[in-house]
Design a protein around this motif. Sequence first.
Motif, mmCIF file in Angstrom:
data_model
loop_
_atom_site.group_PDB
_atom_site.id
_atom_site.type_symbol
_atom_site.label_atom_id
_atom_site.label_comp_id
_atom_site.label_asym_id
_atom_site.label_seq_id
_atom_site.Cartn_x
_atom_site.Cartn_y
_atom_site.Cartn_z
ATOM 1 N N VAL A 146 0.865 -1.181 0.000
ATOM 2 C CA VAL A 146 0.000 0.000 0.000
ATOM 3 C C VAL A 146 0.901 1.229 0.000
ATOM 4 O O VAL A 146 1.761 1.382 0.868
ATOM 5 C CB VAL A 146 -0.935 0.019 1.231
ATOM 6 C CG1 VAL A 146 -1.743 1.309 1.263
ATOM 7 C CG2 VAL A 146 -1.856 -1.198 1.224
ATOM 8 N N LYS A 147 0.724 2.090 -0.997
ATOM 9 C CA LYS A 147 1.554 3.279 -1.143
ATOM 10 C C LYS A 147 0.757 4.576 -1.063
ATOM 11 O O LYS A 147 1.334 5.651 -0.957
ATOM 12 C CB LYS A 147 2.308 3.250 -2.479
ATOM 13 C CG LYS A 147 3.225 2.045 -2.648
ATOM 14 C CD LYS A 147 4.313 1.979 -1.619
ATOM 15 C CE LYS A 147 5.439 2.918 -1.944
ATOM 16 N NZ LYS A 147 6.542 2.851 -0.987
ATOM 17 N N TYR A 148 -0.574 4.475 -1.124
ATOM 18 C CA TYR A 148 -1.416 5.670 -1.090
ATOM 19 C C TYR A 148 -2.785 5.288 -0.554
ATOM 20 O O TYR A 148 -3.301 4.217 -0.875
ATOM 21 C CB TYR A 148 -1.564 6.258 -2.505
ATOM 22 C CG TYR A 148 -2.264 7.586 -2.526
ATOM 23 C CD1 TYR A 148 -1.552 8.764 -2.358
ATOM 24 C CD2 TYR A 148 -3.648 7.668 -2.687
ATOM 25 C CE1 TYR A 148 -2.197 9.996 -2.352
ATOM 26 C CE2 TYR A 148 -4.289 8.894 -2.686
ATOM 27 C CZ TYR A 148 -3.564 10.053 -2.521
ATOM 28 O OH TYR A 148 -4.201 11.269 -2.507
ATOM 29 N N VAL A 149 -3.362 6.145 0.270
ATOM 30 C CA VAL A 149 -4.743 5.976 0.721
ATOM 31 C C VAL A 149 -5.462 7.294 0.496
ATOM 32 O O VAL A 149 -4.864 8.364 0.610
ATOM 33 C CB VAL A 149 -4.840 5.538 2.200
ATOM 34 C CG1 VAL A 149 -4.259 4.152 2.398
ATOM 35 C CG2 VAL A 149 -4.195 6.526 3.144
ATOM 36 N N GLY A 150 -6.735 7.202 0.138
ATOM 37 C CA GLY A 150 -7.480 8.423 -0.135
ATOM 38 C C GLY A 150 -8.975 8.248 0.012
ATOM 39 O O GLY A 150 -9.490 7.149 0.168
ATOM 40 N N ILE A 151 -9.637 9.395 -0.059
ATOM 41 C CA ILE A 151 -11.090 9.480 0.044
ATOM 42 C C ILE A 151 -11.582 10.184 -1.213
ATOM 43 O O ILE A 151 -10.965 11.146 -1.665
ATOM 44 C CB ILE A 151 -11.497 10.345 1.254
ATOM 45 C CG1 ILE A 151 -10.981 9.763 2.557
ATOM 46 C CG2 ILE A 151 -13.003 10.523 1.311
ATOM 47 C CD1 ILE A 151 -11.135 10.701 3.747
ATOM 48 N N THR A 152 -12.694 9.724 -1.744
ATOM 49 C CA THR A 152 -13.347 10.457 -2.821
ATOM 50 C C THR A 152 -14.850 10.292 -2.686
ATOM 51 O O THR A 152 -15.327 9.229 -2.293
ATOM 52 C CB THR A 152 -12.877 10.008 -4.222
ATOM 53 O OG1 THR A 152 -13.449 10.885 -5.191
ATOM 54 C CG2 THR A 152 -13.225 8.568 -4.534
ATOM 55 N N THR A 154 4.633 11.933 -9.909
ATOM 56 C CA THR A 154 4.281 11.943 -8.489
ATOM 57 C C THR A 154 4.450 10.577 -7.831
ATOM 58 O O THR A 154 4.419 10.478 -6.615
ATOM 59 C CB THR A 154 2.817 12.370 -8.289
ATOM 60 O OG1 THR A 154 1.965 11.386 -8.877
ATOM 61 C CG2 THR A 154 2.540 13.730 -8.899
ATOM 62 N N GLY A 155 4.587 9.544 -8.642
ATOM 63 C CA GLY A 155 4.603 8.179 -8.134
ATOM 64 C C GLY A 155 3.216 7.570 -8.106
ATOM 65 O O GLY A 155 3.057 6.362 -8.080
ATOM 66 N N LYS A 156 2.195 8.416 -8.121
ATOM 67 C CA LYS A 156 0.807 7.936 -8.099
ATOM 68 C C LYS A 156 0.417 7.284 -9.425
ATOM 69 O O LYS A 156 -0.481 6.458 -9.463
ATOM 70 C CB LYS A 156 -0.151 9.081 -7.794
ATOM 71 C CG LYS A 156 0.039 9.678 -6.425
ATOM 72 C CD LYS A 156 -0.852 10.893 -6.244
ATOM 73 C CE LYS A 156 -0.502 11.637 -4.980
ATOM 74 N NZ LYS A 156 -1.244 12.895 -4.884
ATOM 75 N N LEU A 193 3.822 5.538 2.670
ATOM 76 C CA LEU A 193 2.815 6.198 1.834
ATOM 77 C C LEU A 193 3.373 7.432 1.143
ATOM 78 O O LEU A 193 4.134 8.199 1.739
ATOM 79 C CB LEU A 193 1.608 6.619 2.681
ATOM 80 C CG LEU A 193 0.835 5.503 3.363
ATOM 81 C CD1 LEU A 193 -0.276 6.097 4.214
ATOM 82 C CD2 LEU A 193 0.274 4.518 2.357
ATOM 83 N N ILE A 194 2.945 7.629 -0.111
ATOM 84 C CA ILE A 194 3.345 8.830 -0.843
ATOM 85 C C ILE A 194 2.329 9.950 -0.666
ATOM 86 O O ILE A 194 2.450 10.991 -1.302
ATOM 87 C CB ILE A 194 3.599 8.532 -2.339
ATOM 88 C CG1 ILE A 194 2.349 7.981 -3.022
ATOM 89 C CG2 ILE A 194 4.786 7.604 -2.503
ATOM 90 C CD1 ILE A 194 2.501 7.805 -4.523
ATOM 91 N N ASN A 195 1.367 9.767 0.225
ATOM 92 C CA ASN A 195 0.427 10.844 0.548
ATOM 93 C C ASN A 195 1.223 12.074 0.962
ATOM 94 O O ASN A 195 2.284 11.960 1.578
ATOM 95 C CB ASN A 195 -0.491 10.436 1.706
ATOM 96 C CG ASN A 195 -1.484 9.367 1.329
ATOM 97 O OD1 ASN A 195 -1.098 8.291 0.885
ATOM 98 N ND2 ASN A 195 -2.749 9.650 1.516
ATOM 99 N N ASN A 196 0.670 13.251 0.661
ATOM 100 C CA ASN A 196 1.355 14.492 0.991
ATOM 101 C C ASN A 196 1.112 14.958 2.420
ATOM 102 O O ASN A 196 1.902 15.704 2.967
ATOM 103 C CB ASN A 196 0.929 15.611 0.035
ATOM 104 C CG ASN A 196 1.416 15.365 -1.364
ATOM 105 O OD1 ASN A 196 2.497 14.824 -1.561
ATOM 106 N ND2 ASN A 196 0.636 15.748 -2.342
ATOM 107 N N MET A 197 -0.034 14.559 3.003
ATOM 108 C CA MET A 197 -0.372 15.067 4.333
ATOM 109 C C MET A 197 -1.274 14.104 5.080
ATOM 110 O O MET A 197 -1.874 13.214 4.494
ATOM 111 C CB MET A 197 -1.059 16.416 4.216
ATOM 112 C CG MET A 197 -2.422 16.352 3.526
ATOM 113 S SD MET A 197 -3.182 17.941 3.391
ATOM 114 C CE MET A 197 -2.968 18.232 1.651
ATOM 115 N N ASN A 198 -1.354 14.335 6.383
ATOM 116 C CA ASN A 198 -2.295 13.612 7.212
ATOM 117 C C ASN A 198 -3.691 14.160 6.975
ATOM 118 O O ASN A 198 -3.871 15.348 6.740
ATOM 119 C CB ASN A 198 -1.965 13.771 8.693
ATOM 120 C CG ASN A 198 -0.760 12.977 9.120
ATOM 121 O OD1 ASN A 198 -0.506 11.903 8.591
ATOM 122 N ND2 ASN A 198 -0.018 13.486 10.062
ATOM 123 N N SER A 199 -4.688 13.307 7.065
ATOM 124 C CA SER A 199 -6.065 13.721 6.909
ATOM 125 C C SER A 199 -6.523 14.582 8.085
ATOM 126 O O SER A 199 -7.214 15.562 7.913
ATOM 127 C CB SER A 199 -6.972 12.488 6.793
ATOM 128 O OG SER A 199 -8.305 12.866 6.638
#
Length: 89
Positions: free
Chosen positions: A11-17, A34-36, A75-81
């Motif tokens: 797992v390299k990215y988590v998100g909400i949509t 971006t790696g995404k 994770l390659i996320n940019n920030m904490n939720s």
Amino acid sequence: MYQGIDAAGNVKYVGITSRIPALRFAEHLGSVGTGKENLIYRVIDGAKDLSKEQAKVLEQTLINQYGIQKNGGQLINNMNSISPKKMGG
């Protein structure tokens, strides 16, 4: 809630949509550099139809579990939720 997984199954990215997931996945796949763009995206089992608050809590839980890359995590996320800056504190 969705996640992006690399070719090794990490797992390299988590998100909400709130939009159709395929549309959001296409945006990530088009974000060259971006790696995404190299990840395989999928909706997390059991994480559909969550309230906005439930989704943010789950996203933050996963960010805490995996860690953000710039802080030594994966994770390659940019920030904490739910970071103190985003919560006004």
